[in-house]
Structure formats: C-alpha cells, structure tokens
Design a protein around this motif. Structure first.
Motif, PDB file in Angstrom:
ATOM      1  N   GLY A   1     -17.458   6.851  -5.870  1.00  0.00           N
ATOM      2  CA  GLY A   1     -16.580   7.918  -6.347  1.00  0.00           C
ATOM      3  C   GLY A   1     -16.644   9.196  -5.532  1.00  0.00           C
ATOM      4  N   TRP A   2     -17.547   9.263  -4.564  1.00  0.00           N
ATOM      5  CA  TRP A   2     -17.654  10.462  -3.720  1.00  0.00           C
ATOM      6  C   TRP A   2     -16.582  10.413  -2.648  1.00  0.00           C
ATOM      7  CZ3 TRP A   2     -23.688  10.126  -2.922  1.00  0.00           C
ATOM      8  CH2 TRP A   2     -24.301  10.406  -4.149  1.00  0.00           C
ATOM      9  N   GLU A   3     -15.385  10.789  -3.006  1.00  0.00           N
ATOM     10  CA  GLU A   3     -14.236  10.695  -2.110  1.00  0.00           C
ATOM     11  C   GLU A   3     -13.589  12.056  -1.905  1.00  0.00           C
ATOM     12  OE1 GLU A   3     -11.400   7.886  -3.489  1.00  0.00           O
ATOM     13  OE2 GLU A   3     -12.609   6.138  -2.977  1.00  0.00           O
ATOM     14  N   TRP A   4     -12.919  12.184  -0.783  1.00  0.00           N
ATOM     15  CA  TRP A   4     -12.081  13.336  -0.512  1.00  0.00           C
ATOM     16  C   TRP A   4     -10.847  12.845   0.228  1.00  0.00           C
ATOM     17  CZ3 TRP A   4     -10.434  15.702   4.109  1.00  0.00           C
ATOM     18  CH2 TRP A   4      -9.753  16.930   3.931  1.00  0.00           C
ATOM     19  N   ALA A   5      -9.668  13.110  -0.337  1.00  0.00           N
ATOM     20  CA  ALA A   5      -8.382  12.686   0.254  1.00  0.00           C
ATOM     21  C   ALA A   5      -8.353  11.182   0.505  1.00  0.00           C
ATOM     22  CB  ALA A   5      -8.125  13.442   1.550  1.00  0.00           C
ATOM     23  N   GLY A   6      -8.931  10.411  -0.437  1.00  0.00           N
ATOM     24  CA  GLY A   6      -8.907   8.961  -0.310  1.00  0.00           C
ATOM     25  C   GLY A   6      -9.952   8.398   0.629  1.00  0.00           C
ATOM     26  N   VAL A   7     -10.832   9.246   1.182  1.00  0.00           N
ATOM     27  CA  VAL A   7     -11.856   8.800   2.123  1.00  0.00           C
ATOM     28  C   VAL A   7     -13.216   8.905   1.449  1.00  0.00           C
ATOM     29  CG1 VAL A   7     -12.984   9.262   4.337  1.00  0.00           C
ATOM     30  CG2 VAL A   7     -10.511   9.516   4.120  1.00  0.00           C
ATOM     31  N   ASN A   8     -13.988   7.813   1.455  1.00  0.00           N
ATOM     32  CA  ASN A   8     -15.327   7.843   0.897  1.00  0.00           C
ATOM     33  C   ASN A   8     -16.244   8.583   1.864  1.00  0.00           C
ATOM     34  OD1 ASN A   8     -18.217   6.300   0.671  1.00  0.00           O
ATOM     35  ND2 ASN A   8     -17.230   6.541  -1.313  1.00  0.00           N
ATOM     36  N   ILE A   9     -16.844   9.684   1.408  1.00  0.00           N
ATOM     37  CA  ILE A   9     -17.616  10.570   2.285  1.00  0.00           C
ATOM     38  C   ILE A   9     -18.859   9.885   2.866  1.00  0.00           C
ATOM     39  CG2 ILE A   9     -18.789  12.785   2.465  1.00  0.00           C
ATOM     40  CD1 ILE A   9     -15.735  12.912   2.075  1.00  0.00           C
TER      41      ILE A   9
ATOM     42  N   LEU B   1      -7.126   3.001   2.829  1.00  0.00           N
ATOM     43  CA  LEU B   1      -5.788   2.562   2.408  1.00  0.00           C
ATOM     44  C   LEU B   1      -5.788   1.863   1.055  1.00  0.00           C
ATOM     45  CD1 LEU B   1      -4.308   1.078   5.725  1.00  0.00           C
ATOM     46  CD2 LEU B   1      -3.824   3.299   4.704  1.00  0.00           C
ATOM     47  N   PHE B   2      -6.792   1.010   0.826  1.00  0.00           N
ATOM     48  CA  PHE B   2      -6.723   0.120  -0.339  1.00  0.00           C
ATOM     49  C   PHE B   2      -7.861   0.302  -1.334  1.00  0.00           C
ATOM     50  CE2 PHE B   2      -4.663  -2.004   3.266  1.00  0.00           C
ATOM     51  CZ  PHE B   2      -3.401  -2.219   2.737  1.00  0.00           C
TER      52      PHE B   2
ATOM     53  N   THR C   1       4.394  -8.071   6.344  1.00  0.00           N
ATOM     54  CA  THR C   1       3.801  -8.919   5.316  1.00  0.00           C
ATOM     55  C   THR C   1       4.020  -8.355   3.908  1.00  0.00           C
ATOM     56  OG1 THR C   1       1.679  -7.821   5.687  1.00  0.00           O
ATOM     57  CG2 THR C   1       2.043  -9.886   6.836  1.00  0.00           C
ATOM     58  N   ASP C   2       4.992  -7.455   3.783  1.00  0.00           N
ATOM     59  CA  ASP C   2       5.418  -6.931   2.480  1.00  0.00           C
ATOM     60  C   ASP C   2       4.343  -6.107   1.769  1.00  0.00           C
ATOM     61  OD1 ASP C   2       7.895  -8.188   2.786  1.00  0.00           O
ATOM     62  OD2 ASP C   2       7.098 -10.058   1.991  1.00  0.00           O
ATOM     63  N   ILE C   3       3.499  -5.443   2.540  1.00  0.00           N
ATOM     64  CA  ILE C   3       2.493  -4.556   1.954  1.00  0.00           C
ATOM     65  C   ILE C   3       2.955  -3.129   2.160  1.00  0.00           C
ATOM     66  CG2 ILE C   3       0.087  -3.791   2.090  1.00  0.00           C
ATOM     67  CD1 ILE C   3      -0.498  -6.625   3.270  1.00  0.00           C
ATOM     68  N   GLU C   4       2.926  -2.343   1.111  1.00  0.00           N
ATOM     69  CA  GLU C   4       3.357  -0.952   1.230  1.00  0.00           C
ATOM     70  C   GLU C   4       2.400  -0.178   2.140  1.00  0.00           C
ATOM     71  OE1 GLU C   4       4.263   2.946  -1.588  1.00  0.00           O
ATOM     72  OE2 GLU C   4       3.865   0.989  -2.486  1.00  0.00           O
ATOM     73  N   VAL C   5       2.946   0.511   3.113  1.00  0.00           N
ATOM     74  CA  VAL C   5       2.129   1.213   4.099  1.00  0.00           C
ATOM     75  C   VAL C   5       2.053   2.700   3.753  1.00  0.00           C
ATOM     76  CG1 VAL C   5       1.813   1.752   6.541  1.00  0.00           C
ATOM     77  CG2 VAL C   5       2.877  -0.427   5.862  1.00  0.00           C
ATOM     78  N   PRO C   6       0.873   3.199   3.360  1.00  0.00           N
ATOM     79  CA  PRO C   6       0.707   4.643   3.151  1.00  0.00           C
ATOM     80  C   PRO C   6       0.476   5.318   4.505  1.00  0.00           C
ATOM     81  CG  PRO C   6      -1.266   3.479   2.459  1.00  0.00           C
ATOM     82  CD  PRO C   6      -0.316   2.450   2.976  1.00  0.00           C
ATOM     83  N   TRP C   7       1.556   5.678   5.172  1.00  0.00           N
ATOM     84  CA  TRP C   7       1.477   6.152   6.556  1.00  0.00           C
ATOM     85  C   TRP C   7       0.574   7.365   6.711  1.00  0.00           C
ATOM     86  CZ3 TRP C   7       2.661   3.977  10.990  1.00  0.00           C
ATOM     87  CH2 TRP C   7       3.531   2.881  10.979  1.00  0.00           C
ATOM     88  N   GLN C   8       0.608   8.266   5.754  1.00  0.00           N
ATOM     89  CA  GLN C   8      -0.193   9.487   5.866  1.00  0.00           C
ATOM     90  C   GLN C   8      -1.686   9.148   5.936  1.00  0.00           C
ATOM     91  OE1 GLN C   8       0.592  12.332   2.801  1.00  0.00           O
ATOM     92  NE2 GLN C   8      -0.769  13.890   3.644  1.00  0.00           N
ATOM     93  N   THR C   9      -2.131   8.225   5.073  1.00  0.00           N
ATOM     94  CA  THR C   9      -3.534   7.822   5.066  1.00  0.00           C
ATOM     95  C   THR C   9      -3.890   7.058   6.334  1.00  0.00           C
ATOM     96  OG1 THR C   9      -3.400   7.634   2.660  1.00  0.00           O
ATOM     97  CG2 THR C   9      -5.301   6.633   3.724  1.00  0.00           C
ATOM     98  N   LEU C  10      -2.979   6.204   6.794  1.00  0.00           N
ATOM     99  CA  LEU C  10      -3.226   5.425   8.002  1.00  0.00           C
ATOM    100  C   LEU C  10      -3.392   6.335   9.215  1.00  0.00           C
ATOM    101  CD1 LEU C  10      -3.484   2.664   9.314  1.00  0.00           C
ATOM    102  CD2 LEU C  10      -0.991   2.557   9.483  1.00  0.00           C
ATOM    103  N   LEU C  11      -2.483   7.290   9.361  1.00  0.00           N
ATOM    104  CA  LEU C  11      -2.567   8.216  10.495  1.00  0.00           C
ATOM    105  C   LEU C  11      -3.813   9.100  10.393  1.00  0.00           C
ATOM    106  CD1 LEU C  11       1.195   9.234  10.718  1.00  0.00           C
ATOM    107  CD2 LEU C  11      -0.054   7.803  12.331  1.00  0.00           C
TER     108      LEU C  11
END
Length: 336
Positions: free
Chosen positions: A35-43, A300-301, A170-180
């Motif tokens: 649960g130690w995350e920031w902006a979807g990234v595990n610290i 991402l996931f 492959t029909d997976i939704e791409v969260p571009w902001q997180t990927l970049l």
C-alpha cells in the motif's frame, strides 16, 4: 566473478522461496508494504529497482557508440531482433497460449493480464545481465557496450509506443500516462544519473569511476534479491493457490527464449559474425530487462495482478535459461 555473483542462481532461488514463505506467513505486513504507493508506483519496489538499474547505467560508455562502424552487422542483428521481431513473437505466443491453448484453465480477464506481462517482458531488451552473459561467452566487451548503449537510447523512445501498440492490439486498455511515467522513472532518469556519474563526477578519473562502480555493485545485486523477495511475497497467496499458473506462464516464455536465441544464432552464423560479437549479440537479443518489465507491470496493473505475476515468472526463468544458452554458445564456438 566473485562467489556471490557466481552463485546468483542459488540466491535468486532462495529469495523466491523466502518471498513465498514470508508472504504466506505475514500477509498483513506485505499488504501494508504493497500500500505504500505514490501516483500508482510502489515506493519500496521503485527504490529497489533504482538500486539495481543505476549502477548498470553508470557502466554504459556512450562514447563507445562511435565504434559501431567497425562491425555494423552485430548491432543490426541485435536491433532487428529486439525491436522488429521479439516483442511481436512474445505477443503472438501470449495470445496463442492464453486465448486458445490454456483457455479451459484460465479465465479471460486473467489471461489478458498474463499476456500483458509477457508483452512487457518482450518489449524490454536486457541492459544489466548482458554484461555477465558477454563475459561468460568471452564476448567483445567494447562491442557489448556499444550494443547496450544503443539499445538503451532506443528504449527511451520506443518502449512506450511498442508496448502501447501491442497492449492495444490484444484489447487491453493502455493507461498511457502511467506507461510514459514508468519509462521516465525506470529508464530515462537512471540513464541520466548514470551519464552524470560517468561524465560529470568521474570525467577525468577512470580509476575513480571503476572504484565507485565496485563499491555500488553490491547494491545492485542486493536490490535484485530484495526485489525478488518482495515480489514473490506480494504474489505468495496467488502462487500457492495457483501453482499451475507459474507453469503455464513459463511454457511460452521458454519457447520464446530458446526460439529467439535459435533465430539470432542462425542469423549471426549466416552473416559470418565472429563469435565474440555473435554470442553477446544473441544474448542481448534473447534476454529481457525484467526489472523494467516488473516495475511497469506493477505501475500499470497493480502488485497483485496477473501481469505482475507474469513478469515475476520472467525473473524465475531468466537466469537458469540464459546460463543454458551461455553453455550452448560456448560449446558451438567452432561454428564461427
């Protein structure tokens, strides 16, 4: 190689066992760390992956790129396999196995996540362990630096578009902001830190750089071991509940690894490359930057996703399989 590096397979294996054991005994602790995350990234994972990547990026000598004209075919082979073939064969194998062959045993949503994890592995060419594979096959160290340097530069701009394309196909939704953001965090910033270290702090002091790299090298390996413990701890309940999932993910990964190596090795022989260039070129073309793939899959996931599990299985498969390919390369030196 020191004793610790020589027995890396053993330490990774023990880290996997420790992670699963601790994750099953102390699930609440691992849940809290998750649960130690920031902006979807595990610290914690981000810090450990930085520990792994930074020393490796500092080793990359971009001045060596000017040597590419001496033998452009070795670099061409690596680039063609890494960016024009491997990501697409990995995606194809993922779809083949998880949308057709393994359909009776995997639900569609989980299958999509497994495919996503495999794609992220396929789009991330190896940066770190390549130096070890090159050394073990008596590869040309300077040319290996050229290949790694060019691949790192391409990865900065190509990783996100190719990953996004294949995830979209492959029909997976791409969260571009997180990927970049993941590319910036795990590729661009460590690369810049490595450049600043090499050309800023130690520009006129090669011996000082060598001493510095020797001092930080243990951090990289400790980061790898700690990351493996954490990742398998996060996934422990899922691994214990679904051991067959590990086997199912490993099968297409093994086919991909040996298949890509066979193609690259055959290609290198056809092009009459010398063995000290052919072997590391094929190792770079075959192995994966699993640190990046794991980090992006988590971003991402999520930590407990099928995509994260697939990239973790990539860690499980990578070292022993690549060592077997090193053995093959060394025993077929007379072909070149």
């Amino acid at each position: 190689m020191g004793a610790f590096e020589r027995w890396l397979s053993l330490w990774v294996g023990l880290a996997i066992v420790a992670g699963v054991a601790l994750g099953s005994v102390m699930p609440d602790v691992f849940a809290q760390v998750a649960g130690w995350e920031w902006a979807g990234v595990n610290i914690p994972v981000a810090v450990l992956i930085w520990l792994m990547i930074y020393p490796m990026m500092a080793q990359v000598d971009f001045a060596s790129i000017k040597q590419v004209g001496a033998n452009p075919r070795g670099l061409a082979l690596t680039l063609l396999i890494n960016w024009a073939i491997k990501p697409f064969t990995m995606a194809a194998l993922g779809v083949l196995f998880f949308k057709y062959i393994f359909v009776p045993w995997v639900d569609p949503a989980t299958a999509e996540e497994y495919i996503a994890g495999m794609i992220l592995l396929g789009v991330a060419p190896c940066t770190a362990m390549v130096f070890i594979w090159s050394q073990l096959t008596r590869g040309n160290a300077n040319y290996t630096l050229v290949q790694v340097s060019v691949n790192d530069l391409i990865m900065v701009v190509a990783f996100a578009p190719i990953a996004g394309l294949l995830l979209g196909v492959t029909d997976i939704e791409v969260p571009w902001q997180t990927l970049l953001a993941s590319v910036v965090l795990y590729v661009l910033l460590p690369l810049l830190a490595g450049i600043i270290t090499r050309y800023g702090m130690f520009k006129q002091n090669a011996a000082g750089l060598e001493q510095f790299l020797l001092r930080v090298k243990p951090l990289s390996i400790l980061g790898l071991i700690a990351t493996v413990v954490l990742l398998f701890g996060f996934q422990a309940p899922r691994i214990l509940a679904q051991p067959m999932a590990i086997v199912m993910i490993a099968i297409p990964l093994l086919i991909q690894t040996y298949g890509i190596f066979a193609l690259a090795y055959w290609w290198a022989k056809r092009w009459r490359l010398s063995h000290d260039i052919a072997a590391p070129a094929c190792m770079i073309a075959t192995s994966n930057f699993f640190e990046l793939a794991v980090a992006v899959a988590i971003s991402l996931f999520g930590l407990h996703s099928g995509a994260a599990l697939a990239t973790v299985v990539g860690v499980l498969v990578e070292v022993p399989v690549m060592l077997s390919l090193v053995a093959i390369a060394n025993r077929t030196r007379h072909w070149f």
